[in-house]
Structures are given as structure tokens and as C-alpha cells.
Design a protein around this motif. Structure first.
Motif, short mmCIF file in Angstrom:
data_model
loop_
_atom_site.label_atom_id
_atom_site.label_comp_id
_atom_site.label_asym_id
_atom_site.label_seq_id
_atom_site.Cartn_x
_atom_site.Cartn_y
_atom_site.Cartn_z
N GLU A 170 0.84 -1.19 0.00
CA GLU A 170 0.00 0.00 0.00
C GLU A 170 0.87 1.24 0.00
O GLU A 170 2.06 1.20 0.35
N GLY A 171 0.29 2.35 -0.40
CA GLY A 171 1.04 3.59 -0.46
C GLY A 171 0.74 4.35 -1.72
O GLY A 171 -0.06 3.92 -2.55
N THR A 172 1.36 5.50 -1.88
CA THR A 172 1.13 6.35 -3.05
C THR A 172 2.24 6.15 -4.07
O THR A 172 3.43 6.20 -3.75
N TYR A 173 1.83 5.91 -5.31
CA TYR A 173 2.74 5.69 -6.42
C TYR A 173 2.63 6.92 -7.34
O TYR A 173 1.65 7.08 -8.05
N PRO A 174 3.63 7.81 -7.29
CA PRO A 174 3.51 9.10 -7.98
C PRO A 174 3.85 9.01 -9.47
O PRO A 174 4.94 9.39 -9.90
N TYR A 175 2.91 8.56 -10.25
CA TYR A 175 3.13 8.44 -11.68
C TYR A 175 3.15 9.82 -12.35
O TYR A 175 2.40 10.73 -11.97
N LYS A 176 3.99 9.92 -13.36
CA LYS A 176 4.02 11.09 -14.23
C LYS A 176 3.74 10.62 -15.65
O LYS A 176 4.29 9.61 -16.09
N ILE A 177 2.86 11.33 -16.34
CA ILE A 177 2.53 11.00 -17.72
C ILE A 177 3.13 12.08 -18.61
O ILE A 177 2.75 13.25 -18.51
N ARG A 178 4.07 11.69 -19.44
CA ARG A 178 4.72 12.64 -20.33
C ARG A 178 4.11 12.53 -21.72
O ARG A 178 4.13 11.45 -22.33
N VAL A 179 3.59 13.63 -22.19
CA VAL A 179 2.91 13.69 -23.47
C VAL A 179 3.73 14.55 -24.42
O VAL A 179 4.09 15.69 -24.08
N ARG A 180 4.01 14.01 -25.58
CA ARG A 180 4.68 14.80 -26.62
C ARG A 180 3.76 14.84 -27.83
O ARG A 180 3.36 13.80 -28.35
N CYS A 181 3.41 16.05 -28.24
CA CYS A 181 2.50 16.25 -29.37
C CYS A 181 3.17 17.24 -30.32
O CYS A 181 3.24 18.44 -30.02
N THR A 185 5.74 19.41 -25.49
CA THR A 185 5.86 18.37 -24.47
C THR A 185 5.21 18.86 -23.18
O THR A 185 5.39 20.02 -22.79
N LYS A 186 4.44 17.98 -22.55
CA LYS A 186 3.77 18.35 -21.30
C LYS A 186 3.84 17.18 -20.33
O LYS A 186 3.70 16.02 -20.72
N GLU A 187 4.05 17.50 -19.06
CA GLU A 187 4.09 16.47 -18.03
C GLU A 187 2.86 16.60 -17.13
O GLU A 187 2.55 17.69 -16.64
N LEU A 188 2.18 15.49 -16.93
CA LEU A 188 0.96 15.44 -16.13
C LEU A 188 1.20 14.56 -14.91
O LEU A 188 1.93 13.57 -14.97
N GLN A 189 0.55 14.89 -13.81
CA GLN A 189 0.73 14.16 -12.55
C GLN A 189 -0.45 13.23 -12.30
O GLN A 189 -1.61 13.66 -12.33
N PHE A 190 -0.13 11.97 -12.04
CA PHE A 190 -1.18 10.97 -11.79
C PHE A 190 -0.78 10.12 -10.58
O PHE A 190 -0.38 8.96 -10.70
N PRO A 191 -0.88 10.68 -9.36
CA PRO A 191 -0.55 9.91 -8.17
C PRO A 191 -1.64 8.88 -7.85
O PRO A 191 -2.82 9.23 -7.75
N VAL A 192 -1.22 7.64 -7.70
CA VAL A 192 -2.14 6.54 -7.43
C VAL A 192 -1.92 6.07 -6.00
O VAL A 192 -0.84 5.55 -5.67
N THR A 193 -2.92 6.25 -5.15
CA THR A 193 -2.82 5.78 -3.77
C THR A 193 -3.48 4.42 -3.67
O THR A 193 -4.70 4.27 -3.88
N VAL A 194 -2.67 3.41 -3.39
CA VAL A 194 -3.14 2.03 -3.27
C VAL A 194 -3.47 1.75 -1.81
O VAL A 194 -2.62 1.95 -0.93
N HIS A 195 -4.67 1.28 -1.58
CA HIS A 195 -5.11 0.98 -0.21
C HIS A 195 -4.85 -0.48 0.15
O HIS A 195 -4.61 -1.32 -0.71
#
Length: 569
Positions: A170-181, A185-195
Motif C-alpha cells: 500500500e502507499g502512493t505511487y507518484p506516476y508522471k505521464i509525459r505527453v509529446r505532441c 511536451t507536457k508532463e501530467l501528474q497521476f498519483p495513485v494511492t493504493v489501499h
């Protein structure tokens, strides 16, 4: 009709539709299109010509273990020629399962669902509870993509799925999504908290869930011959997708395995074929075996004939309660009962007799049930019920959700007496009711699971897994019979392409709700008051619920936190 409020922004025109703000991007541009890139919650419906105001650079979510963390990446204001690449990077090396990327496909909604049933044209009533007035297009199916990809349209929506294993810490997994168009280029934050709480495996699910599938459509859509090896391989793909969506029950149609002479005596029972069929679904984790209803109507208007779904060698229709009909039913029944018992499948088997019995059929329905109980007194009858006068015949009641809610006291008594109670939806109900049609909020599909948990219902049934026409991506509203048109998406919730079936936004939303249902069951077992309190945050009834995505997310986080208290470390 609900009011629509308009206001201008620098990004374009924003429409407040049913309380959700969306920017229209397909109008005549004032100049060059403005590129917009961001994250969209996976439980929000998405349109190719609208950018949700809730699109964001950071979108945290909370998930249980043995589930999927999902999010949508939207790119709008494209020329259609850009090269797009995306990658999910696990922060600090804390990675969950292997990421999967898909591209959402938009499909048309030609008519709105009726206020009570079917479409507005059929019901002749305007339905103010739709997310948008038809015609429009909405994203639903999605298919795996290879990256980078070419935009090919002004809007692209990509779906990221990250499997969350059952034993991940369990815990938070701080994913980053990097998009290049293109050159952006843009970086997006997608923190996933697993219970800590874990969704049980499909084999240990507490609630049954079935969509009826069509073997003929599998064959025609994928160019395979029924019962050939390529057919079995494709059927396994469908079973695998069912399991991914947490469907844990499947049906078989008796007529696929029997042939008769002119007197109605069985000349062939393809037992090995049926056993292989059942084991294929079991190998994917599906546990409940549903024998499809054996008897049907000639039509729904003007006839009360009850006809067998199989015919003797002479090809003539067979009335179910005629001497030949009863003979054919006994011929089939004795063989299927023996097979179920010999394989120890009888405790997992539910059998339908006559889909949606009503009062004018009661005497003959009682007669048919008695015929089967003579062969096996312990047989469990599951029926989609449109009458409450089949007490003693039906073991598993399955009313439509609005009928259940209107007669809840009756069904509670049946459950107290030892029967089980499921619910179903189909081309009805429309209006505000929870259902899974394309012009409804995706939260309605999620909330089906919450309503099952609220009322302690034991299963959910829908007829339309893949009962599409030859144009599954185009005919989402389609003719059915006797002047009826099926509302958008009623006939199918998966879509075929050459290599196999595609999942859909609706199917995954339904899966999320069934995962929530399992977690709610765990909380309810230990703290029923807290479970009721959490459910009440978003769902009060099958026709009363909160449509706001942030409110759902708050309720789900509260649910997972409550479940963590009672979960083993």
C-alpha cells in the motif's frame, strides 16, 4: 428540459450541460486552434467536440488492490497531423503493473433514450435526464495502440490502465505521464494511492454479474466457423474480456448441443462440446453457469404462444406444453442434469425457463417448471420476472430495477424465505434510472454496483453483451422488433474488430462499480452502519444519486479508508 448556461472564455465557448462545464471545440475557430492537453477522470463521459472544464494537469486517485488504476489523457485543438507519444513514468521507482495504452473511439447517438423505455421516438416522451440531446457522438470503445501515433482528428483521447496487483504494498505511487505532441511536451501528474483492502478474485466474488453473449455474432464479426479451433480461440478472448470486466457468470444455449428426429427424440447430444464450452469460461474465473431460457414468445404483441427454442427434424414450431414439446424438454433435461451432476456443476447452475413471464402465461409456466422439478427437485430457476405470481417456481428473482424498487417489501420477503434476488436493466428503464446506455452518465454504470450493495442484491443481469448488428460502431440505436428501437448502446457493451473484442468506457465503468460493490460488502460485514453512511454519500436509490464526479471520488476514498481499518496488514 434543464437550462443550458453559456459563457465565453479565451479558450472558446463553454457549455454547462447538466451541471458539467464543457468547452465546445468543433465550432468555427477564430484563428489557429489552441492545443489543450490534460487528464480527465475515467468515470466522466467524454465527447469529441467538448473539453471538460475539469480537465487538469494533476489527477490523484485512490484504488484498492487487485484492481485497475485508470485515467484518460485528452488532447484537443489538433490539426490531425501531429505525432503523439505518451509514457507513464513511475516516480521513485515505485511501479505497479505493466501500463497499457488505448485510444478511445467515438460512436454516434442518433436518438435519446425514452423517458420510460426504448427511444424518445418510441415512448413519445422527452427525457430530460440525458447527458446531451441527440444527435451527438461520444467516446465508448477503445483499442490498444502502438506509440507514437498520428492524431488523425482534432481531438484524441487516450486511456491509461495500470493493473494494481493483489499483493502490492500500500502507499502512493507518484506516476508522471509525459505527453509529446508535435513539438510540444507536457508532463501530467497521476498519483495513485493504493489501499490495503483487496478486491476478491473473480472466483470469490460475492455478487453475480452476467451479460448474455451471442455466438453467432462472434462468428460473423470475426469470420470464424462455429466450433472450429479458430472459433474456440476467439471465444476465449471474449471470456477473458468478460473476466476483466468482473463478469463472473455466463450462459449456454441448449439448442447449440442437441439435434432431434421428427418425433422430438434426441439423436445427438454434443456433451463433449458443451463441457469444453463450460470449462473455457471457468478457466477465466467465471463460476456461475446460466442455462438460457428454453422457451420464448412468437412475438410480444398479439400472441401468447410459448415456443421451444429448438425444433425437431421436420422444422415445425413446437409449442412448449404440447406432448412433443414436453418430450423434447425431458430428452434434453435428463442429459443436461446428468452432465451437471457428474461434473459437480449442479450447485453453480441456474436455469431459465421462459424469459420475462407475465400473468397470461402463468398456468403453462407452472407446468414447465414442474416438468423440470420432476427431473431434478433441486434445480435452481433464474428468471427475469415481470410478475410476482411465480412464487414457488422461481429461486432467483430478477426484476427490473424500477420494479424492484417499487416492490421492495415483496422481494425482501422472498429473500427471507430463502430465494435470491437479482436485478436487471435492458431497453428499460430510461429517465433517471441507473442503466448503461450511451446518453447516460458513466457514473450510472458505476453506481449499479453501489445500489446492489445498498440493497444487498445478489446479482445483476443484462442481455446485451455483443448483440450488435453488422455495423457495431455505427448502429448504436437500432431496430429491434415490432416497431421498437433499442436505445443507444443497449444491444452491446463490447465492440468487435478483426483481432478480437474491444472493451468500452461503459464496460469499465461497470467494472469499477462491481469492484466497489465487493469492497462495500467487506465494510458492511464488519460495520454496516458505516457502509450505509458511505453509500448514502452518493446513492440514495436506483433513481436518486449524485452525478458529480468529485463527490463519487470522495465517497470512494472514504470507502477504501473504512475497508482498510478491517483489512489485514
Amino acid at each position: 428540459m434543464r437550462s443550458m448556461v453559456l459563457r465565453f472564455t479565451l479558450a472558446g465557448l463553454v457549455v454547462f450541460l447538466n451541471g458539467v462545464a464543457c468547452a465546445i471545440t468543433d465550432g468555427e475557430p477564430a484563428g489557429d486552434p489552441i492545443l489543450q492537453i490534460g487528464l480527465v477522470d475515467e468515470v466522466l463521459e467524454v465527447f469529441p467536440d467538448m473539453v471538460p472544464e475539469s480537465m487538469t494537469d494533476r489527477l490523484p486517485i485512490h484504488v484498492p488492490r487487485n484492481a485497475i488504476a485508470g485515467v484518460h489523457v485528452m488532447l484537443a485543438g489538433l490539426t490531425g497531423k501531429e505525432q503523439i507519444s505518451v509514457v507513464a513514468v513511475a516516480g521513485k521507482g515505485k511501479r505497479l503493473g505493466v501500463e497499457r495504452w488505448y485510444r478511445l473511439i467515438d460512436v454516434p447517438v442518433a436518438e435519446n433514450t425514452g423517458l420510460d423505455r426504448n427511444t424518445e421516438k418510441y415512448s413519445v416522451k422527452i427525457n430530460p435526464f440525458v447527458v446531451r440531446r441527440a444527435p451527438f457522438r461520444v467516446y465508448d470503445p477503445f483499442r490498444p495502440v502502438s506509440l507514437p501515433l498520428t492524431a488523425e482528428s482534432s481531438t484524441v483521447v487516450l486511456r491509461l490502465e495500470i493493473p494494481v496487483p493483489a499483493h502490492v504494498p500500500e502507499g502512493t505511487y507518484p506516476y508522471k505521464i509525459r505527453v509529446r505532441c508535435g513539438n510540444v511536451t507536457k508532463e501530467l501528474q497521476f498519483p495513485v494511492t493504493v489501499h490495503r483492502v483487496t478486491v476478491p478474485s473473480l472466483e470469490h466474488a460475492t455478487t453475480a454479474y452476467i451479460n448474455w453473449h451471442s455466438l453467432d455474432n462472434i462468428c460473423s464479426a470475426h469470420g470464424v466457423e462455429k466450433w472450429s479451433e479458430p472459433f474456440w480461440k476467439m471465444l476465449a478472448e471474449y471470456a477473458r474480456l468478460m473476466a476483466k470486466g468482473r463478469q463472473n457468470a455466463f450462459w449456454f444455449i441448449w439448442g447449440e448441443y442437441f439435434s432431434f428426429d421428427s418425433s422430438g427424440t434426441v439423436v445427438a447430444f454434443e456433451r463433449a462440446r458443451l463441457e469444453r464450452y463450460i470449462r473455457l469460461f471457468q478457466s477465466e474465473g467465471l463460476t456461475t453457469i446460466h442455462g438460457a431460457p428454453l422457451v420464448g414468445r412468437r412475438d410480444w404483441l398479439g400472441s401468447t404462444d410459448m415456443l421451444l427454442g429448438v425444433r425437431a427434424a421436420d422444422g415445425q414450431e413446437v409449442h412448449a406444453t404440447s406432448p412433443r414439446g414436453k418430450h423434447m424438454l425431458r430428452e434434453m433435461g435428463t442429459r443436461v442434469v446428468a452432465m451437471m451432476k457428474e461434473n459437480h456443476w449442479d450447485t453453480r447452475w441456474l436455469q431459465g425457463i421462459f424469459d420475462e413471464p407475465t400473468d397470461e402465461f402463468l398456468d403453462r409456466y407452472h407446468e414447465l417448471v414442474a416438468l423440470f422439478r420432476d427431473m431434478d427437485p433441486s434445480i435452481q430457476i433464474l428468471e427475469a420476472t415481470l410478475t410476482m405470481s411465480v412464487t414457488g417456481d422461481v429461486n432467483v428473482w430478477c426484476p427490473q430495477v424500477h420494479e424492484y424498487q417499487a416492490s421492495r417489501a415483496f422481494f425482501d420477503k422472498r429473500r427471507t424465505a430463502g430465494d435470491r434476488v437479482w436485478v436487471y436493466t435492458c431497453l428499460a428503464p430510461g429517465g433517471p434510472w441507473l442503466n448503461r446506455l450511451l446518453d447516460m452518465e458513466r457514473l450510472r454504470q458505476v453506481y449499479i454496483g453501489w445500489a446492489l450493495a445498498k440493497y444487498d442484491l445478489q446479482g445483476y443481469l443484462h442481455w446485451g453483451f455483443n448483440h450488435h448488428t453488422a455495423k457495431p460502431f455505427e448502429e448504436l440505436v437500432r431496430f429491434h422488433m415490432e416497431g421498437q428501437y433499442l436505445p443507444a448502446g443497449d444491444s452491446h457493451i463490447v465492440y468487435p474488430v478483426k483481432e478480437g473484442p474491444l472493451s468500452s468506457h461503459r464496460f469499465e465503468a461497470h467494472r469499477i462499480g462491481m469492484e466497489d460493490c465487493e469492497v462495500l460488502a467487506q465494510v458492511k460485514q464488519r460495520s454496516p452502519g458505516r457502509a450505509e453512511e458511505i453509500i448514502g454519500m452518493v446513492v440514495r436509490a436506483f433513481d436518486e444519486y449524485d452525478k458529480r464526479v468529485p463527490e463519487y471520488r470522495r465517497a470512494r476514498q472514504a470507502l477504501l479508508e473504512a475497508a482498510d481499518v478491517h483489512s489485514a496488514p
